[in-house]
Enzyme design. Structure first.
Site, PDB file in Angstrom:
ATOM      1  N   ASP A 271       6.686   6.063  -4.313  1.00  0.00           N
ATOM      2  CA  ASP A 271       8.067   5.636  -4.563  1.00  0.00           C
ATOM      3  C   ASP A 271       8.893   5.964  -3.325  1.00  0.00           C
ATOM      4  OD1 ASP A 271       8.352   8.373  -4.603  1.00  0.00           O
ATOM      5  OD2 ASP A 271       9.373   8.455  -6.529  1.00  0.00           O
TER       6      ASP A 271
ATOM      7  N   LYS B  75       3.701   0.473  -7.588  1.00  0.00           N
ATOM      8  CA  LYS B  75       3.938   1.867  -7.978  1.00  0.00           C
ATOM      9  C   LYS B  75       3.617   2.075  -9.455  1.00  0.00           C
ATOM     10  CE  LYS B  75       7.799   3.539  -9.412  1.00  0.00           C
ATOM     11  NZ  LYS B  75       9.191   4.007  -9.587  1.00  0.00           N
TER      12      LYS B  75
END
Length: 217
Positions: free
Chosen positions: A145, A127
């Site tokens: 996320d 991420k």
């Protein structure tokens, strides 16, 4: 089928939500991404932590240190105290020091501009790397996320167990023209409407395209 569906979803979300650069985004307002290094550290510290706590920690940290060397010059205790608002601050202190040493030893103190090199840094996951590539280095990547992962699974665009699996699939499915801002639309929708415990389906602009809503109706 999934590609046509995700295009319709992006069209609706893009009409509903501003991109971060155009709205009153807290990260922009507080300068958490004003340099590549700040972006890297801010995102690294943000894992498992609410935005308000990330901002408190980063504001305290950046008053003392804004470069890898300046962070290394802080004692472990001082660094830990500065970033204490974030989750797992002891582990992040260790990772942050190791990452800064890597940047100095291997990158002349600069943040690398490829996903491969970013992922070699201590404490940097998929991420974090995808966010840096998109927002700082102009790459067409969608960072995933928990909010983005949840929204995409509820919609039925993907059927995945992990954020990494979702990232692989959504980056493959998404047309290039939507990749730059897809993360921004999806995360805002996840935070404002498609919440974890109680999604507000009655106000959702993409409920007509959502598998979760169809099953719940």
């Amino acid at each position: 089928m999934a590609k046509k569906k995700i295009e319709k979803i992006y069209e609706k979300l893009s009409d509903e939500y501003e991109i971060f650069a155009e709205n009153d985004n807290e990260w922009e307002k507080n300068g958490l991404n004003s340099t590549d290094f700040k972006s890297l550290v801010s995102v690294m510290l943000s894992t498992m932590t609410h935005t308000k706590r990330v901002i408190r920690a980063c504001n305290s940290l950046y008053e003392k240190a804004t470069t890898p060397k300046e962070i290394l010059d802080l004692s472990d205790d001082e660094l830990t105290e500065l970033i204490k608002p974030v989750a797992h601050y002891n582990r992040k202190t260790k990772h942050l020091k190791e990452m800064c040493q890597q940047l100095i030893d291997n990158q002349d103190g600069k943040v690398p501009r490829t996903e491969k090199k970013l992922l070699e840094l201590q404490g940097v996951g998929r991420k974090c790397a995808d966010i840096l590539m998109n927002f700082n280095f102009g790459g067409d990547t969608i960072a995933v996320d928990t909010h983005v992962h949840r929204v995409l699974n509820r919609l039925g665009i993907v059927d995945t167990k992990t954020n990494e699996q979702t990232a692989d699939e959504i980056n493959e499915l998404t047309p290039k023209k939507y990749k730059k801002h897809a993360h921004e639309w999806l995360i805002q929708h996840g935070m404002n409407i498609c919440k974890s415990r109680k999604p507000n389906c009655e106000e959702c602009i993409v409920s007509d395209l959502c598998d979760y809503y169809e099953k719940a109706s």
